[in-house]
Design an enzyme around this catalytic site. Sequence first.
Site, mmCIF file in Angstrom:
data_model
loop_
_atom_site.group_PDB
_atom_site.id
_atom_site.type_symbol
_atom_site.label_atom_id
_atom_site.label_comp_id
_atom_site.label_asym_id
_atom_site.label_seq_id
_atom_site.Cartn_x
_atom_site.Cartn_y
_atom_site.Cartn_z
ATOM 1 N N HIS A 17 0.849 -1.206 0.000
ATOM 2 C CA HIS A 17 0.000 0.000 0.000
ATOM 3 C C HIS A 17 0.884 1.256 0.000
ATOM 4 O O HIS A 17 0.612 2.207 -0.735
ATOM 5 C CB HIS A 17 -0.881 0.047 1.257
ATOM 6 N N LYS A 41 -18.127 -6.154 6.815
ATOM 7 C CA LYS A 41 -16.796 -6.775 6.908
ATOM 8 C C LYS A 41 -16.332 -6.846 8.345
ATOM 9 O O LYS A 41 -16.633 -5.965 9.148
ATOM 10 C CB LYS A 41 -15.773 -5.932 6.126
ATOM 11 N N ARG A 90 -2.143 -6.244 -8.550
ATOM 12 C CA ARG A 90 -1.232 -7.380 -8.395
ATOM 13 C C ARG A 90 -1.618 -8.457 -9.399
ATOM 14 O O ARG A 90 -2.801 -8.595 -9.736
ATOM 15 C CB ARG A 90 -1.315 -7.946 -6.970
ATOM 16 N N SER A 127 -2.707 -7.732 2.955
ATOM 17 C CA SER A 127 -3.036 -7.620 4.371
ATOM 18 C C SER A 127 -3.371 -9.001 4.945
ATOM 19 O O SER A 127 -3.003 -9.315 6.081
ATOM 20 C CB SER A 127 -4.220 -6.678 4.574
HETATM 21 P P1 ADP Z 1 -9.716 -3.872 -0.486
HETATM 22 O O1 ADP Z 1 -10.562 -4.269 0.686
HETATM 23 O O2 ADP Z 1 -10.248 -2.720 -1.311
HETATM 24 O O3 ADP Z 1 -9.242 -5.027 -1.321
HETATM 25 P P2 ADP Z 1 -6.960 -3.526 0.277
HETATM 26 O O4 ADP Z 1 -6.495 -2.732 1.441
HETATM 27 O O5 ADP Z 1 -6.683 -4.994 0.283
HETATM 28 O O6 ADP Z 1 -8.486 -3.205 0.220
HETATM 29 O O7 ADP Z 1 -6.383 -2.941 -1.080
HETATM 30 C C1 ADP Z 1 -6.537 -1.602 -1.458
HETATM 31 C C2 ADP Z 1 -5.829 -1.364 -2.773
HETATM 32 O O8 ADP Z 1 -4.439 -1.592 -2.634
HETATM 33 C C3 ADP Z 1 -6.264 -2.256 -3.947
HETATM 34 O O9 ADP Z 1 -6.203 -1.491 -5.142
HETATM 35 C C4 ADP Z 1 -5.204 -3.334 -3.956
HETATM 36 O O10 ADP Z 1 -5.075 -3.933 -5.231
HETATM 37 C C5 ADP Z 1 -3.983 -2.503 -3.616
HETATM 38 N N1 ADP Z 1 -2.911 -3.310 -3.039
HETATM 39 C C6 ADP Z 1 -2.977 -4.094 -1.935
HETATM 40 N N2 ADP Z 1 -1.780 -4.694 -1.721
HETATM 41 C C7 ADP Z 1 -0.953 -4.283 -2.729
HETATM 42 C C8 ADP Z 1 0.406 -4.568 -3.069
HETATM 43 N N3 ADP Z 1 1.147 -5.412 -2.374
HETATM 44 N N4 ADP Z 1 0.932 -3.946 -4.158
HETATM 45 C C9 ADP Z 1 0.158 -3.103 -4.895
HETATM 46 N N5 ADP Z 1 -1.134 -2.803 -4.624
HETATM 47 C C10 ADP Z 1 -1.682 -3.385 -3.565
#
Ligand code: ADP
Length: 156
Positions: A17, A41, A90, A127
């Site tokens: 992130h 959630k 990803r 996460s």
């Molecule tokens: P959500 O509940 O929307 O999936 P996340 O916090 O998992 O929330 O992800 C938010 C954004 O960050 C999404 O666009 C996701 O693809 C991106 N993201 C999460 N992890 C990575 C990573 N390791 N590299 C690049 N983008 C990421």
Amino acid sequence: MRTAIYAGSFDPPTLGHADIIRRGAALFDRLVVAVGNNPAKRYRFDLAERTGLVQASCDGFAHVEVVAFDGLLVDTAAAVGAQVILRGLRPLGDFDLEFRNGLANRDLTGIETVFLLASPDQVYVSSSLVKEIASHGGDVSRYVSKDVLDALRRTS
Ligand code: ADP
């Protein structure tokens, strides 16, 4: 002025992130990081903790703001004046959902979604992976900031 909104659960925020925030901040005049709170959630960290951890990872960027949101992302995008939704992409599973959401958001309001490819050293970081490893006492220090590491230790 070009404003982008980057939304997620950030439960917890990872270095993946942080990478998207840093690169997005370089592309837009203003970047709003929106921490989602969906009543359907279950989160490991509550909204205040997630917002605080995201805020800590944005310190040092003058034109990056952190907000909390619930409801439709397009409504928050309009409320903060964002013309673009920023997402990280990803290779392992993000594409189908992101494509669908991106098209739906464009149908709803015309807003465009811009994707940044995940950096090679972050492609597999999520996460959920962090929570899974940490719950078994594994070392996640290469995936998260020191603040998140401390928060995980505090709540384990
Ligand atoms: P959500 O509940 O929307 O999936 P996340 O916090 O998992 O929330 O992800 C938010 C954004 O960050 C999404 O666009 C996701 O693809 C991106 N993201 C999460 N992890 C990575 C990573 N390791 N590299 C690049 N983008 C990421």
